[in-house]
Design a protein around this motif. Sequence first.
Motif, PDB file in Angstrom:
ATOM      1  N   GLU A  93       0.863  -1.408  -0.147  1.00  0.00           N
ATOM      2  CA  GLU A  93      -0.083  -0.029   0.001  1.00  0.00           C
ATOM      3  C   GLU A  93       0.956   1.209  -0.087  1.00  0.00           C
ATOM      4  OE1 GLU A  93      -2.961   0.131  -0.697  1.00  0.00           O
ATOM      5  OE2 GLU A  93      -3.919  -1.747   0.125  1.00  0.00           O
ATOM      6  N   SER A 178      -1.693   3.418   4.621  1.00  0.00           N
ATOM      7  CA  SER A 178      -3.072   3.687   4.179  1.00  0.00           C
ATOM      8  C   SER A 178      -3.129   3.306   2.912  1.00  0.00           C
ATOM      9  CB  SER A 178      -3.131   5.458   4.166  1.00  0.00           C
ATOM     10  OG  SER A 178      -4.298   5.884   3.487  1.00  0.00           O
ATOM     11  N   PRO A 179      -4.638   2.584   2.535  1.00  0.00           N
ATOM     12  CA  PRO A 179      -5.398   2.348   3.477  1.00  0.00           C
ATOM     13  C   PRO A 179      -5.199   1.130   4.333  1.00  0.00           C
ATOM     14  CG  PRO A 179      -5.988   1.516   1.283  1.00  0.00           C
ATOM     15  CD  PRO A 179      -4.581   2.416   1.013  1.00  0.00           C
ATOM     16  N   LYS A 181      -7.127  -1.293   5.613  1.00  0.00           N
ATOM     17  CA  LYS A 181      -8.057  -2.265   5.679  1.00  0.00           C
ATOM     18  C   LYS A 181      -7.445  -3.655   5.589  1.00  0.00           C
ATOM     19  CE  LYS A 181     -12.583  -3.561   3.711  1.00  0.00           C
ATOM     20  NZ  LYS A 181     -12.727  -3.711   5.161  1.00  0.00           N
ATOM     21  N   GLN A 184      -7.419  -5.508   9.095  1.00  0.00           N
ATOM     22  CA  GLN A 184      -8.737  -6.177   9.536  1.00  0.00           C
ATOM     23  C   GLN A 184      -8.619  -7.522   9.108  1.00  0.00           C
ATOM     24  OE1 GLN A 184     -11.795  -3.677   7.748  1.00  0.00           O
ATOM     25  NE2 GLN A 184     -13.405  -3.936   9.887  1.00  0.00           N
ATOM     26  N   GLU A 185      -8.304  -7.667   7.803  1.00  0.00           N
ATOM     27  CA  GLU A 185      -8.072  -9.139   7.129  1.00  0.00           C
ATOM     28  C   GLU A 185      -7.249  -9.978   7.799  1.00  0.00           C
ATOM     29  OE1 GLU A 185      -7.865  -7.674   3.281  1.00  0.00           O
ATOM     30  OE2 GLU A 185      -9.917  -6.753   3.249  1.00  0.00           O
ATOM     31  N   LYS A 191     -16.214  -6.714  10.930  1.00  0.00           N
ATOM     32  CA  LYS A 191     -16.502  -5.337  10.237  1.00  0.00           C
ATOM     33  C   LYS A 191     -16.525  -4.187  11.061  1.00  0.00           C
ATOM     34  CE  LYS A 191     -19.427  -6.653   6.746  1.00  0.00           C
ATOM     35  NZ  LYS A 191     -19.277  -7.910   6.526  1.00  0.00           N
ATOM     36  N   VAL A 194     -12.793  -0.946  13.162  1.00  0.00           N
ATOM     37  CA  VAL A 194     -11.938  -0.094  11.821  1.00  0.00           C
ATOM     38  C   VAL A 194     -10.672   0.097  12.392  1.00  0.00           C
ATOM     39  CG1 VAL A 194     -12.195   1.850  10.482  1.00  0.00           C
ATOM     40  CG2 VAL A 194     -14.414   0.961  11.243  1.00  0.00           C
TER      41      VAL A 194
END
Length: 225
Positions: A93, A178-179, A181, A184-185, A191, A194
Amino acid sequence: MNSNFPSPRFVPLQFRHLSETQQRLRADELLRLLNERRTVRDFSDRDVPLELIEKAVATAGTAPSGANMQPWRFVVVRDPGLKRRIREAAEEEEYESYHGRMSEKWLRRLAVLGTDEHKPFLEIAPYLIVVFRINSITDETGETEPTYYSQESVGIAVGMLLTALHNMGLATLTHTPSPMKFLQEILGRPKNEVPFVLIPVGYPADGALVPDIKRKALAEIMEVV
Ligand code: IYR
């Protein structure tokens, strides 16, 4: 008030009154201590007892929060395999960010800090504390409700976490790939959690360098009216 609402319950406040001498002393001590804190990007692999991390997270968990919902989750990563996956995903990222997603103005700001897409500290630091913001909760009946002022609440908790870690002689970095996400995975979070910030924790490498930057003077940051 809706009569179905719970009634408030109060207990006596525990409050320690200090003498003015003590107040000044403690104020000076904390200012000196925190003025010595620097964000560290060059970590040693020296281990840290988990007990210290637990105490720091417990300290962060004393933060005030909107409607006392305590909308935070601190995932303490020490597994080398997970750290490697986090590093790989973050560097992917960050490569995109440094090579096109960030503006010229932004990159100019970062130039003096010497940051780039390489994030070896994500594998070298003994711990990564990944802070998640819980943005909603679901009750037994399946009804969901947002948490209130969760950004502010988690921001305050993170400030207290950094203070606690610095106070116990540990180095930290507030890292926001950034990002985010992928956190989380990789960490298998639900969900409603965050990613907020990723904090490598440990000791600085021998001879670690930090950017030569200055803090604003009090007169620049404070106004009394
Ligand atoms: N997240 C990137 C870029 C970065 C952004 C800001 I704003 C900084 O203060 C520092 C870095 C990175 O971690 O390199």
